[in-house]
Scaffold this motif. Structure first.
Motif, mmCIF file in Angstrom:
data_model
loop_
_atom_site.group_PDB
_atom_site.id
_atom_site.type_symbol
_atom_site.label_atom_id
_atom_site.label_comp_id
_atom_site.label_asym_id
_atom_site.label_seq_id
_atom_site.Cartn_x
_atom_site.Cartn_y
_atom_site.Cartn_z
ATOM 1 N N THR A 423 60.614 18.244 69.473
ATOM 2 C CA THR A 423 59.806 17.050 69.742
ATOM 3 C C THR A 423 58.334 17.434 69.769
ATOM 4 O O THR A 423 57.755 17.659 70.841
ATOM 5 C CB THR A 423 60.204 16.391 71.087
ATOM 6 O OG1 THR A 423 61.619 16.257 71.154
ATOM 7 C CG2 THR A 423 59.551 15.017 71.236
ATOM 8 N N PRO A 424 57.699 17.528 68.596
ATOM 9 C CA PRO A 424 56.297 17.962 68.548
ATOM 10 C C PRO A 424 55.341 17.010 69.261
ATOM 11 O O PRO A 424 54.235 17.404 69.605
ATOM 12 C CB PRO A 424 55.994 18.049 67.048
ATOM 13 C CG PRO A 424 57.090 17.290 66.369
ATOM 14 C CD PRO A 424 58.277 17.362 67.252
ATOM 15 N N SER A 425 55.772 15.764 69.494
ATOM 16 C CA SER A 425 54.910 14.835 70.230
ATOM 17 C C SER A 425 54.825 15.221 71.699
ATOM 18 O O SER A 425 53.899 14.806 72.406
ATOM 19 C CB SER A 425 55.451 13.406 70.103
ATOM 20 O OG SER A 425 56.785 13.324 70.599
ATOM 21 N N ALA A 426 55.784 16.025 72.180
ATOM 22 C CA ALA A 426 55.762 16.508 73.562
ATOM 23 C C ALA A 426 55.109 17.882 73.650
ATOM 24 O O ALA A 426 54.297 18.140 74.538
ATOM 25 C CB ALA A 426 57.176 16.558 74.132
ATOM 26 N N ALA A 427 55.476 18.775 72.728
ATOM 27 C CA ALA A 427 54.893 20.125 72.712
ATOM 28 C C ALA A 427 55.013 20.709 71.323
ATOM 29 O O ALA A 427 56.030 20.521 70.642
ATOM 30 C CB ALA A 427 55.587 21.024 73.726
ATOM 31 N N THR A 440 53.913 14.062 78.276
ATOM 32 C CA THR A 440 55.106 14.124 79.133
ATOM 33 C C THR A 440 56.369 13.887 78.314
ATOM 34 O O THR A 440 56.407 13.015 77.440
ATOM 35 C CB THR A 440 55.012 13.069 80.244
ATOM 36 O OG1 THR A 440 53.832 13.323 81.014
ATOM 37 C CG2 THR A 440 56.222 13.127 81.146
ATOM 38 N N GLY A 441 57.397 14.677 78.592
ATOM 39 C CA GLY A 441 58.661 14.545 77.878
ATOM 40 C C GLY A 441 59.422 15.854 77.884
ATOM 41 O O GLY A 441 59.163 16.733 78.705
ATOM 42 N N SER A 442 60.336 16.005 76.958
ATOM 43 C CA SER A 442 61.102 17.245 76.853
ATOM 44 C C SER A 442 61.297 17.597 75.387
ATOM 45 O O SER A 442 61.241 16.729 74.506
ATOM 46 C CB SER A 442 62.460 17.107 77.550
ATOM 47 O OG SER A 442 63.224 16.070 76.941
ATOM 48 N N THR A 443 61.519 18.875 75.132
ATOM 49 C CA THR A 443 61.724 19.356 73.769
ATOM 50 C C THR A 443 62.589 20.603 73.804
ATOM 51 O O THR A 443 62.811 21.187 74.869
ATOM 52 C CB THR A 443 60.367 19.660 73.088
ATOM 53 O OG1 THR A 443 60.578 19.988 71.715
ATOM 54 C CG2 THR A 443 59.660 20.819 73.765
ATOM 55 N N THR A 444 63.076 20.982 72.648
ATOM 56 C CA THR A 444 63.829 22.223 72.515
ATOM 57 C C THR A 444 63.018 23.189 71.675
ATOM 58 O O THR A 444 62.613 22.867 70.553
ATOM 59 C CB THR A 444 65.198 21.974 71.854
ATOM 60 O OG1 THR A 444 65.968 21.101 72.678
ATOM 61 C CG2 THR A 444 65.957 23.291 71.679
ATOM 62 N N THR A 459 60.491 21.278 79.543
ATOM 63 C CA THR A 459 60.126 19.976 80.101
ATOM 64 C C THR A 459 58.632 19.944 80.362
ATOM 65 O O THR A 459 58.079 20.891 80.949
ATOM 66 C CB THR A 459 60.878 19.709 81.420
ATOM 67 O OG1 THR A 459 62.283 19.753 81.176
ATOM 68 C CG2 THR A 459 60.498 18.355 81.994
ATOM 69 N N ILE A 460 57.967 18.877 79.916
ATOM 70 C CA ILE A 460 56.544 18.712 80.175
ATOM 71 C C ILE A 460 56.406 17.679 81.284
ATOM 72 O O ILE A 460 56.819 16.521 81.126
ATOM 73 C CB ILE A 460 55.768 18.272 78.918
ATOM 74 C CG1 ILE A 460 55.806 19.398 77.870
ATOM 75 C CG2 ILE A 460 54.324 17.977 79.250
ATOM 76 C CD1 ILE A 460 57.001 19.387 76.988
#
Length: 637
Positions: A423-427, A440-444, A459-460
């Motif tokens: 999820t590049p929009s999160a990180a 804010t959000g989560s990514t793998t 987790t952001i």
């Protein structure tokens, strides 16, 4: 008669042309191809997906050449994957194939797996988009690949870069763009059949002043030092100049300097003035060379084993006859067997085939070596750390990929894997494994090498950056000296962190005090300047005062100290100036030890003044800043 003479000349010209071909076996003593390296060494793609392979020839004289377009390409199983004359493979059915490139009867190969689970590259995003830069300056472009499974990855080093107008701006294989002349061009990146481009305007703004850094250095003999010229423009902006600068050393017998690159080499004890000239503008920096001669080079790690297709970063520390040590950033690196492993100009080695090679770092006639063994072990799994972590918006986090191999060995393969964020929009995460939180959000976070991958959750949190504090606050330094600034961020949940995303340092008056991306400021002339640090749209600042006093004396603390063998002891150099001010000048001093068998002492921004206690005895620790000296006594027990 004329016809015969004409034919003879044509034959002679043809013969000379043939004899100058690199690697030609017809010319005795000319370099020949010793090995061919195919990259990437292992790769997994989906059915109908394309993969660009690159072939690099390693010659007997240690040089390399891209032979992708001239090599003969083949696939061990064309029903699984075919490959064309340009080295582009296409997945046809599930299975594995060996991709081979042959150049002058020497071949290299890579493994390609076609899998239904492999994600295909869908698009490429370039940054900065629709940008501009002043002439003679450089900007690093990045390429982010977006895949069919929704992930993204930094593929800056994988794409093929090009500029539509090289006369306006050039781009190197790593994506570094340099403006050559005012005008417009398109910067393009292509990989696996997918391409993208963005516009770039090269401007010719009026220069108001230039500043040379570093300033006031004191170095030993035999060291290479890179000087940089920073231009400040009439609109208040500034940029480092990558071209268009003429460099000069007032005393080449003390230190020489490359007239175009600004790379200086210390030759003998004495003092010289380094000058940079751009048109009608110039600036200087004083360089003092002390009588400390490079006597040996230690390459680390001394003995290392890596798997085929992975990399290993080597570094070198020089020891001098005054008991000092110095990290040596500018060296000549070589591999005794390029068919086993190649090594680039930064000391990064890449394993090509099973075997053992000697990695050598040389500075003039002094050299050091390390042994590197490349194994045939295959990668079994990848562990990504830190596992299941969290971070605030506007911060960074460094990830590490550890590979486990079929011979039960493990290795840090962070520099070899392809990093991606689901999820590049999160990180986002770059090619070095440094993640930057966006929202804010989560990514793998995923690390992949060929068909093997590992991942972890990130987790952001809702905390976001609200303020930046720059330290030290309102400092004073003298001209010709340096100071390390740091920046910490305060977040909405009250937490404080120093791992901020993309800190940008700026000086309001670079001609008085310039500051590098590392946060080290250099005093140029008397006056005041605002030093600011920016990240995620938030800026913090402080006022730096630069005095005009000259160094009168130098004192080292502690003046007398006892330490245990095997430990480290830090020393600080404090200068007293003609205006009665005092200042920490540890960064501007050359450190020495009278007895290297008792203790050596380091010279580098991160470890300056740190002594390595070797064995029992007493040594005099010295500091020299522009010819002004001080000493302390170190007893090792």
């Amino acid at each position: 008669m004329k016809a015969a003479l004409c034919c003879g000349l044509v034959f002679l010209i043809a013969l000379v042309a043939c004899s100058t071909g690199k690697g030609s076996s017809s010319t005795p003593g000319s370099p020949t191809i010793s090995s061919v390296q195919v990259a990437p060494a292992t790769m997994s793609i989906g059915i109908s997906a394309k993969q660009q392979f690159k072939a690099t020839a390693h010659f007997s004289d240690g040089t390399t050449q891209d032979v992708t377009s001239t090599a003969k390409w083949s696939s061990s199983d064309s029903t699984v994957a075919s490959i064309n004359a340009a080295g582009v493979a296409t997945g046809s059915s599930l299975g594995s194939a060996t991709i081979t490139a042959v150049s002058s009867s020497v071949q290299g190969s890579a493994s390609l797996k076609v899998s239904s689970a492999a994600a295909n590259l869908v698009s490429i995003a370039l940054a900065p988009a629709a940008s501009s830069l002043p002439v003679n300056t450089s900007v690093q472009f990045t390429a982010t690949g977006h895949y069919s499974d929704g992930t993204s990855a930094d593929i800056t080093k994988l794409v093929s870069w090009s500029s539509s107008a090289p006369s306006v701006a050039t781009v190197n294989p790593s994506g570094l763009v340099t403006g050559a002349a005012a005008g417009a061009t398109n910067i393009s990146a292509k990989y696996a059949g997918v391409s993208q481009s963005t516009s770039l305007a090269v401007t010719a703004p009026a220069i108001a002043s230039i500043a040379v850094t570093p300033v006031g250095l004191t170095l030993g003999i035999g060291i290479n030092q890179q000087f940089t010229a920073t231009a400040t423009y009439t609109d208040g902006t500034s940029a480092d100049l990558a071209a268009g600068v003429t460099w000069n050393s007032s005393s080449p017998a003390v230190a020489t300097i490359d007239a175009s690159s600004g790379l200086a080499t210390t030759v003998a004890a004495g003092a010289t003035t380094i000058t940079a000239t751009v048109g009608a503008f110039s600036d200087t920096s004083d360089l003092t060379v002390v009588p400390a001669h490079l006597i040996s080079i230690a390459v680390t790690p001394a003995v290392q084993s890596i798997a085929q297709g992975t990399t290993q970063q080597f570094s070198a520390v020089g020891s001098f006859d005054d008991g000092s040590t110095q990290l040596l950033p500018s060296l000549t690196w070589s591999s005794s067997s390029a068919s086993v492993a190649s090594v680039d100009s930064t000391g990064l080695a890449t394993g090509a085939a099973a075997g053992t090679t000697t990695i050598t770092a040389a500075s003039g006639s002094v050299s050091g070596t390390s042994s590197l063994t490349v194994t045939g072990a295959t990668l079994v799994s990848i562990a990504v750390t830190p596992a299941s972590s969290s971070m605030a918006v506007g911060t960074t986090k460094q990830y590490t990929a550890t590979g486990s191999f079929s011979d039960s060995s493990s290795q840090d393969i962070s520099a070899s894997v392809l990093w991606s964020s689901s999820t590049p929009s999160a990180a986002t995460i770059n090619a070095q494994g440094l993640a930057s939180s966006v929202a804010t959000g989560s990514t793998t976070i995923r690390a992949a090498l060929g068909s093997v991958s590992g991942s972890t959750g990130l987790t952001i949190s809702t905390a976001h950056l609200t303020a930046i504090t720059v330290k030290p606050a309102s400092p004073r330094i003298e001209k010709g000296t340096s100071l390390q600034f740091t920046a910490s961020g305060t977040f909405s949940d009250g937490s404080v962190a120093s791992n901020l995303v993309g800190i940008t340092w700026k000086s309001s008056k670079p001609n008085l005090a310039s500051i590098r991306s590392s946060g080290i400021a250099h005093g140029k002339k008397g006056g005041t300047a605002t030093i600011s640090a920016s990240s995620s749209g938030v800026t913090g600042s402080t006022t730096l005062t630069v005095g005009t006093g000259t160094l009168v004396s130098l004192a080292i603390t502690p003046a007398t100290v006892t330490a245990n063998a095997g430990s480290k002891q830090a020393f600080v150099a404090t200068g007293t100036f003609s205006d009665a001010s005092t200042q920490d000048i540890t960064l501007n001093s050359h450190w020495s030890s009278s007895s290297a068998s008792v203790a050596t002492i380091a010279n580098a921004p991160s470890v300056a003044g740190v002594a390595n206690c070797v064995a029992a005895g007493t040594s005099s620790i010295g500091a020299n800043s522009g010819g002004v000296t001080g000493s302390a006594v170190l007893t090792v027990q």
